[in-house]
Write an enzyme that holds these catalytic residues in place. Structure first.
Site, mmCIF file in Angstrom:
data_model
loop_
_atom_site.group_PDB
_atom_site.id
_atom_site.type_symbol
_atom_site.label_atom_id
_atom_site.label_comp_id
_atom_site.label_asym_id
_atom_site.label_seq_id
_atom_site.Cartn_x
_atom_site.Cartn_y
_atom_site.Cartn_z
ATOM 1 N N ASP A 43 1.226 -1.214 -0.517
ATOM 2 C CA ASP A 43 0.261 -0.272 -0.087
ATOM 3 C C ASP A 43 0.765 1.143 -0.141
ATOM 4 O OD1 ASP A 43 -2.821 0.912 2.251
ATOM 5 O OD2 ASP A 43 -2.208 1.381 -0.352
ATOM 6 N N SER A 44 0.408 2.344 -0.096
ATOM 7 C CA SER A 44 0.961 3.018 -0.562
ATOM 8 C C SER A 44 1.701 4.687 0.143
ATOM 9 C CB SER A 44 0.516 4.796 -1.977
ATOM 10 O OG SER A 44 -0.836 4.584 -1.125
ATOM 11 N N GLY A 45 0.795 3.748 1.254
ATOM 12 C CA GLY A 45 1.403 4.749 3.038
ATOM 13 C C GLY A 45 0.217 5.674 3.214
ATOM 14 N N GLY A 46 -0.545 5.880 2.382
ATOM 15 C CA GLY A 46 -1.865 7.206 2.949
ATOM 16 C C GLY A 46 -3.077 6.844 4.365
ATOM 17 N N TYR A 47 -3.219 5.309 3.450
ATOM 18 C CA TYR A 47 -3.771 4.445 4.378
ATOM 19 C C TYR A 47 -3.395 4.771 6.236
ATOM 20 C CZ TYR A 47 -8.187 2.427 6.457
ATOM 21 O OH TYR A 47 -8.691 1.334 7.553
ATOM 22 N N ASP A 60 -8.028 -7.524 1.268
ATOM 23 C CA ASP A 60 -6.591 -8.379 2.256
ATOM 24 C C ASP A 60 -7.719 -7.387 3.204
ATOM 25 O OD1 ASP A 60 -6.481 -4.867 1.208
ATOM 26 O OD2 ASP A 60 -5.642 -5.856 3.753
ATOM 27 N N GLY A 81 -11.583 3.803 0.114
ATOM 28 C CA GLY A 81 -12.419 4.429 0.430
ATOM 29 C C GLY A 81 -13.400 3.328 1.261
ATOM 30 N N GLN A 98 -12.001 6.768 -4.903
ATOM 31 C CA GLN A 98 -12.565 7.100 -3.795
ATOM 32 C C GLN A 98 -14.123 7.635 -4.018
ATOM 33 O OE1 GLN A 98 -11.314 7.267 -0.536
ATOM 34 N NE2 GLN A 98 -9.149 5.892 -1.427
ATOM 35 N N ASP A 104 -3.221 7.588 -2.336
ATOM 36 C CA ASP A 104 -4.641 8.086 -2.534
ATOM 37 C C ASP A 104 -4.505 8.879 -0.715
ATOM 38 O OD1 ASP A 104 -4.434 6.073 -1.190
ATOM 39 O OD2 ASP A 104 -7.075 5.862 -1.685
HETATM 40 N N1 LIG Z 1 -4.299 3.459 0.011
HETATM 41 C C1 LIG Z 1 -5.650 3.091 0.389
HETATM 42 N N2 LIG Z 1 -5.382 2.205 1.528
HETATM 43 C C2 LIG Z 1 -6.625 1.945 2.024
HETATM 44 C C3 LIG Z 1 -6.409 0.711 2.943
HETATM 45 C C4 LIG Z 1 -5.363 -0.406 3.112
HETATM 46 C C5 LIG Z 1 -5.442 -1.412 2.541
HETATM 47 C C6 LIG Z 1 -3.667 -2.135 3.096
HETATM 48 C C7 LIG Z 1 -3.035 -2.484 2.355
HETATM 49 C C8 LIG Z 1 -2.154 -3.217 1.842
HETATM 50 C C9 LIG Z 1 -1.793 -3.414 3.475
HETATM 51 C C10 LIG Z 1 -2.570 -2.766 4.522
HETATM 52 C C11 LIG Z 1 -3.930 -2.500 4.524
HETATM 53 C C12 LIG Z 1 -7.987 -0.033 3.974
HETATM 54 N N3 LIG Z 1 -8.425 -0.935 4.479
HETATM 55 C C13 LIG Z 1 -9.613 -0.596 5.066
HETATM 56 N N4 LIG Z 1 -9.862 0.073 4.243
HETATM 57 C C14 LIG Z 1 -9.099 0.792 3.085
HETATM 58 C C15 LIG Z 1 -8.849 1.908 2.442
HETATM 59 C C16 LIG Z 1 -7.774 2.005 1.565
HETATM 60 C C17 LIG Z 1 -7.547 3.311 0.661
HETATM 61 O O1 LIG Z 1 -8.899 3.681 0.692
HETATM 62 N N5 LIG Z 1 -6.150 3.678 0.384
#
Ligand SMILES: Nc1nc2c(CCc3ccccc3)c3nc[nH]c3cc2c(=O)[nH]1
Length: 376
Positions: free
Chosen positions: A92-96, A271, A221, A194, A146
């Protein structure tokens, strides 16, 4: 990266497919164990391959960037070499993670500034920098930078957030397409839809993401506290717009019931931290239903954890012994319970693939959902 559709279910949007990466094949629908800091918590790689039969695991840019850090990861030759997982990885890109872990974050057009939850040091993530970071980590599939729009939120905020995510996506694509993989194998970038739970915004975002014509597309989202019905409605709407010949990744979902419902709506990749997180608290997913192993009723139950599931986790110890381990907060308890839950999740999607291939998925889903969600 190549995605080949195999069977499509005549009674739903469910389909099976094959995703080929430079680190091997992924059969879809697939569940991807979350390995936040370069390890799936409490589970050995050997078990992930032999028992869980995991095909791809996830890593987190936020965690890996902070610890062990990019210098070590680059010297190791990337995450695959560092943690010995030679199969596909998605990061994942880190934003979340900044949103959910660091309470001191500021979002600006340029990117997100935050303080490390480990030592309070200050950092900045921009679309460009997280592309460079994910190049160093070396995951086969990397996610665009994102903003996961919080739920619930006002329409105005959701629209501004979505529009910024779209501008960030363009910056990610420009940076990613202008750079090469560092370790001699191909990586691919998935954009993320999103728009919160607003129909018109989800339509705009799905269209913008589809226009980018990337190797796969993610729905973000969701799994942020919205009612399940809203999640399903959003998935149905977005999947009607995303190209059907590319894999669709629903981020952060979910319970076994959510996963089967989303497969029926055309989702290919999942995931969720629940299997491993719940395991550590003694909540077990079994072929007979959900077991809270701390419950008194398992105190003298010497039957295997999940005989029908079989495999090491299902048969290695009794319910009574696992209850004892979890109550005593023994590390072995977390290991066995995590192994059981991950083995179950991968078993569930394997069963789903077989039922889709035989055209029996919808009936099977109805029976399985009733059975799985009962609390024993
Ligand atoms: N970048 C991003 N990640 C989300 C994750 C983490 C998934 C993830 C990926 C890789 C490793 C760990 C977690 C979300 N988890 C629950 N809802 C989520 C929404 C988003 C989202 O909108 N954007």
């Amino acid at each position: 990266m190549q995605f080949t559709l195999q069977a499509t279910d005549p009674h739903s949007k469910a389909r099976t497919g094959l995703l080929t990466t430079d680190h091997g094949l992924i059969e879809t629908p697939i569940f991807m164990p979350v390995g936040t800091a370069g390890t799936v918590k409490a589970v050995h790689q050997r078990e992930l391959v032999a028992d869980v039969k995991a095909e791809i695991i996830l890593g987190n840019t936020y965690h890996l960037y902070l610890r062990p850090g990019l210098d070590t990861l680059e010297k190791a030759g990337g995450l695959h070499r560092f943690n010995g997982w030679e199969r596909p990885i998605l990061t994942d890109s880190g934003g979340y993670q900044v949103y959910s872990l660091s309470n001191t974050r500021k979002i600006k057009e340029e990117g997100v500034t935050f303080k490390s939850h480990i030592d309070g040091s200050k950092h900045v993530f921009t679309p460009e920098s997280v592309m460079d970071i994910q190049r160093i980590i070396g995951a086969d599939i990397i996610m665009a930078f994102d903003e996961c729009t919080p739920y619930p939120c006002e329409y105005g905020y959701a629209r501004a957030s979505m529009e910024m995510t779209h501008r960030w996506l363009t910056r990610c694509i420009d940076r990613f397409d202008a750079t090469e993989g560092k370790y001699g194998y191909q990586q691919t970038l998935f954009p993320i839809v999103q728009g919160s739970t607003y129909k018109d915004l989800r339509q705009q975002s799905a269209e913008f993401v589809a226009e980018q014509q990337r190797d796969g597309n993610a729905i973000g989202g969701l799994a942020v506290g919205e009612p399940a019905e809203e999640m399903y409605t959003t998935i149905e709407q977005v999947n009607a717009i995303l190209p059907s010949d590319k894999p669709r990744y629903l981020m952060g979902v979910g319970t076994p019931e959510n996963i089967l419902e989303a497969i029926a709506l055309g989702i290919d990749m999942f995931d969720c931290v629940m299997p491993t997180r719940n395991a550590r608290h003694g909540v077990l997913y079994t072929t007979q239903g959900i077991i809270n192993i701390k419950n008194e009723r398992w105190k003298d139950d010497f039957s295997p954890i999940d005989a029908e599931l079989g495999g090491y986790a299902g048969t290695c110890y009794s319910k009574a012994y696992l209850r004892h381990l979890i109550k005593s907060e023994e590390i072995l308890g977390a290991q066995i319970a995590s192994l059981q839950n991950l083995t179950f999740y991968l078993w569930l999607v394997k069963e789903a693939r077989q039922e889709i291939n035989t055209g029996n998925f919808v009936k099977w889903k109805a029976n399985m959902t009733k059975k799985l969600m009962q609390r024993l």
